[in-house]
Design a protein around this motif. Structure first.
Motif, PDB file in Angstrom:
ATOM      1  N   SER A 128      43.263  22.185   4.829  1.00  0.00           N
ATOM      2  CA  SER A 128      42.398  21.018   5.047  1.00  0.00           C
ATOM      3  C   SER A 128      42.204  20.765   6.539  1.00  0.00           C
ATOM      4  N   ASN A 200      50.518  10.140   6.983  1.00  0.00           N
ATOM      5  CA  ASN A 200      51.558  10.939   7.632  1.00  0.00           C
ATOM      6  C   ASN A 200      51.594  10.518   9.100  1.00  0.00           C
ATOM      7  N   ASP A 230      41.793  11.324   3.945  1.00  0.00           N
ATOM      8  CA  ASP A 230      42.646  12.505   3.797  1.00  0.00           C
ATOM      9  C   ASP A 230      43.745  12.201   2.778  1.00  0.00           C
ATOM     10  N   TYR A 233      48.641  14.115   0.442  1.00  0.00           N
ATOM     11  CA  TYR A 233      49.876  13.834  -0.309  1.00  0.00           C
ATOM     12  C   TYR A 233      49.609  13.120  -1.636  1.00  0.00           C
ATOM     13  N   THR A 260      44.368  19.351  -0.017  1.00  0.00           N
ATOM     14  CA  THR A 260      44.998  20.608   0.370  1.00  0.00           C
ATOM     15  C   THR A 260      45.876  21.166  -0.747  1.00  0.00           C
ATOM     16  N   SER A 262      48.493  22.757   0.285  1.00  0.00           N
ATOM     17  CA  SER A 262      49.702  23.018   1.088  1.00  0.00           C
ATOM     18  C   SER A 262      50.898  22.165   0.706  1.00  0.00           C
ATOM     19  N   LYS A 263      50.712  21.106  -0.071  1.00  0.00           N
ATOM     20  CA  LYS A 263      51.816  20.168  -0.298  1.00  0.00           C
ATOM     21  C   LYS A 263      52.374  20.344  -1.713  1.00  0.00           C
ATOM     22  N   ARG A 271      46.948  28.700   2.979  1.00  0.00           N
ATOM     23  CA  ARG A 271      45.884  28.112   3.785  1.00  0.00           C
ATOM     24  C   ARG A 271      44.618  27.823   2.983  1.00  0.00           C
TER      25      ARG A 271
HETATM   26  C1  LIG Z   1      47.788  14.246   6.340  1.00  0.00           C
HETATM   27  C2  LIG Z   1      47.654  15.717   6.466  1.00  0.00           C
HETATM   28  N1  LIG Z   1      46.445  16.263   6.357  1.00  0.00           N
HETATM   29  C3  LIG Z   1      46.265  17.570   6.462  1.00  0.00           C
HETATM   30  C4  LIG Z   1      47.340  18.410   6.685  1.00  0.00           C
HETATM   31  C5  LIG Z   1      47.055  19.855   6.874  1.00  0.00           C
HETATM   32  O1  LIG Z   1      47.287  20.598   5.801  1.00  0.00           O
HETATM   33  P1  LIG Z   1      46.712  22.059   5.618  1.00  0.00           P
HETATM   34  O2  LIG Z   1      47.913  22.899   5.475  1.00  0.00           O
HETATM   35  O3  LIG Z   1      45.885  21.963   4.392  1.00  0.00           O
HETATM   36  O4  LIG Z   1      45.878  22.442   6.800  1.00  0.00           O
HETATM   37  C6  LIG Z   1      48.621  17.903   6.803  1.00  0.00           C
HETATM   38  C7  LIG Z   1      49.769  18.774   7.047  1.00  0.00           C
HETATM   39  O5  LIG Z   1      50.874  18.407   7.243  1.00  0.00           O
HETATM   40  C8  LIG Z   1      48.770  16.507   6.688  1.00  0.00           C
HETATM   41  O6  LIG Z   1      49.977  15.927   6.806  1.00  0.00           O
END
Ligand SMILES: Cc1ncc(COP(=O)(O)O)c(C=O)c1O
Length: 416
Positions: A128, A200, A230, A233, A260, A262-263, A271
């Motif tokens: 993201s 975050n 965004d 989470y 994303t 990623s979490k 990615r």
């Molecule tokens: C709030 C927030 N947005 C986006 C991201 C980025 O995630 P990505 O791995 O999808 O680039 C993070 C990563 O820690 C995040 O905490």
């Protein structure tokens, strides 16, 4: 020893499906150890941060394992169906993602189906962060500022500064939530608002009513300002007042949501991220996309995991339990965590984060970096497995004990 292509896949597949291991996630963790060993022998990268760049690990006493609770990753990795999908794609590594089966168009369609929207409403990205960066490129300029919380995820603020674009940062409120009133007060004429929900590093969330009201007020004052919500989470939230803003974005011009894999999906290394919003709103992001940026492996893994919602429900339940354990352990030590709705906590430890971080690192526990303006009082701690957090909280007890005597147990962390 030479190994045939067929033999490699047979051996690799067997290693990840063998009965001696309790599932694909454990075998992935075994691989992680292997890669970590190789990684520790590579030279340091210039500018690397402790615990996040190569070659920066402190030497640990023999037998002490490093526990990485500094980057808000899912400690178990992808689910079994996603791992199997990744492994099954090795023969197609030669293909561009538009030529693979399934291809990236199929991922866009799968995401669109999840939200009951059209493919034109979804823009894929290399994590993201590609969406966040391209949102700055598309909507911020020397005459149209970025408005963001402080502290918040710094991708948009950092990139805007690099581009020499104006940035307005608004400190979070006394509950460590994004300060919606103060953000609205500065929004007139802005190019982009970055609204991170849950935020975050503070881990707090706003309910859907607050978000809807925020969007309406921004649109009344400054209708050309784009609002990026965004929800990295999203899958970890347990507060019942929270709902995704995707339907709001679909019904409102100039609003879009970033997500994303990623979490909770456990694929930070793959990615993949995406944006969802009205076609006219997300079109500039599509135009700025990195061509073929999402890999064949990522496409297959993301589609497989979107078809496995139980895995996400299980991951949320696991995180909720371990988060409650960690919050209690720290509260018992006299520390004061915010109301975490994510896979990390932001906690008042009553001393500089660096001091705490360095003391923990000596015992193999890697916690988060500094987050101004709270770097002298708060630390961000990601939620690992229960076993990892049991070990980590023992170290926290040891590190905090001299200034957090047992008599303080249960009281506010502000007193030390
Ligand atoms: C709030 C927030 N947005 C986006 C991201 C980025 O995630 P990505 O791995 O999808 O680039 C993070 C990563 O820690 C995040 O905490």
């Amino acid at each position: 020893m030479a190994i045939s292509r067929r033999g490699f896949f047979d051996a690799f597949g067997a290693a990840t499906r063998g009965p001696a291991l309790s599932g694909a996630a454990l075998s992935a963790r075994g691989l992680e150890d292997h890669f970590a060993a190789a990684w520790s022998q590579t030279p340091a990268m210039p500018g690397a941060r402790q615990g996040q760049g190569r070659g920066q690990r402190p030497a640990l006493p023999p037998g002490v394992e490093e526990i990485k609770i500094n980057s808000n990753e899912n400690p178990l990795g992808p689910g079994k169906v996603a791992l199997d999908a990744i492994l099954g794609k090795f023969p197609e590594a030669s293909r561009y993602p538009f030529n693979s089966t399934p291809n990236e168009g199929a991922l866009t369609e799968t995401i669109a189906a999840k939200y009951k929207v059209k493919a034109e409403n979804v823009v894929l990205a290399v994590g993201s962060q590609e969406i966040l960066k391209n949102a700055v490129r598309a909507f911020v300029s020397p005459s149209r500022a970025l408005v963001a919380g402080a502290p918040t995820f710094e991708n948009c603020t950092g990139f805007s500064r690099k581009m020499k674009f104006p940035v307005t940062e608004i400190k979070v409120d006394s509950a460590f939530k994004l300060n919606v009133d103060d953000m609205i007060a500065t929004v007139r004429g802005a190019g982009l608002v970055f609204f991170n929900n849950p935020n975050n590093p503070t881990a707090t969330v706003h309910g859907i009513k607050v978000v809807t009201d925020f969007v309406e007020r921004v649109r009344r004052i400054s209708p050309d300002t784009v609002i990026l919500i965004d929800e990295a989470y999203h899958d970890y939230v347990t507060d019942p007042s929270y709902e995704s803003a995707v339907p709001l974005a679909m019904s409102t011009p100039n609003v879009f949501v970033a997500r994303t894999f990623s979490k909770a999906y456990g694929m930070a290394g793959m990615r993949i991220g995406y944006a969802v919003g009205q076609a006219d709103t997300v079109k500039p992001l599509a135009r700025l996309r990195m061509p073929y940026g999402v890999s064949t492996f990522g496409v297959a893994a993301a589609i497989a995991s979107l078809n496995d919602p139980q895995h996400i429900a299980d991951e949320r339940a696991r995180n909720t339990e371990v988060r409650a354990f960690t919050v209690k352990a720290l509260t018992d030590l006299g520390c004061k965590p915010t109301d975490s709705q994510a896979n990390f906590i932001f906690v008042d430890i009553g001393r500089p984060a660096k001091e705490f971080r360095d003391a923990c690192a000596k015992q193999g526990i890697m916690v988060g970096r500094d987050f101004p303006p709270f770097e002298n009082s708060h630390c961000r701690i990601s939620i690992g497995t229960m076993a990892e957090m049991q070990k980590a909280t023992q170290v926290f007890r040891d590190v905090l004990r001299p200034v957090a005597p047992v008599a303080n147990a249960g009281k506010s962390g502000g007193g030390f």
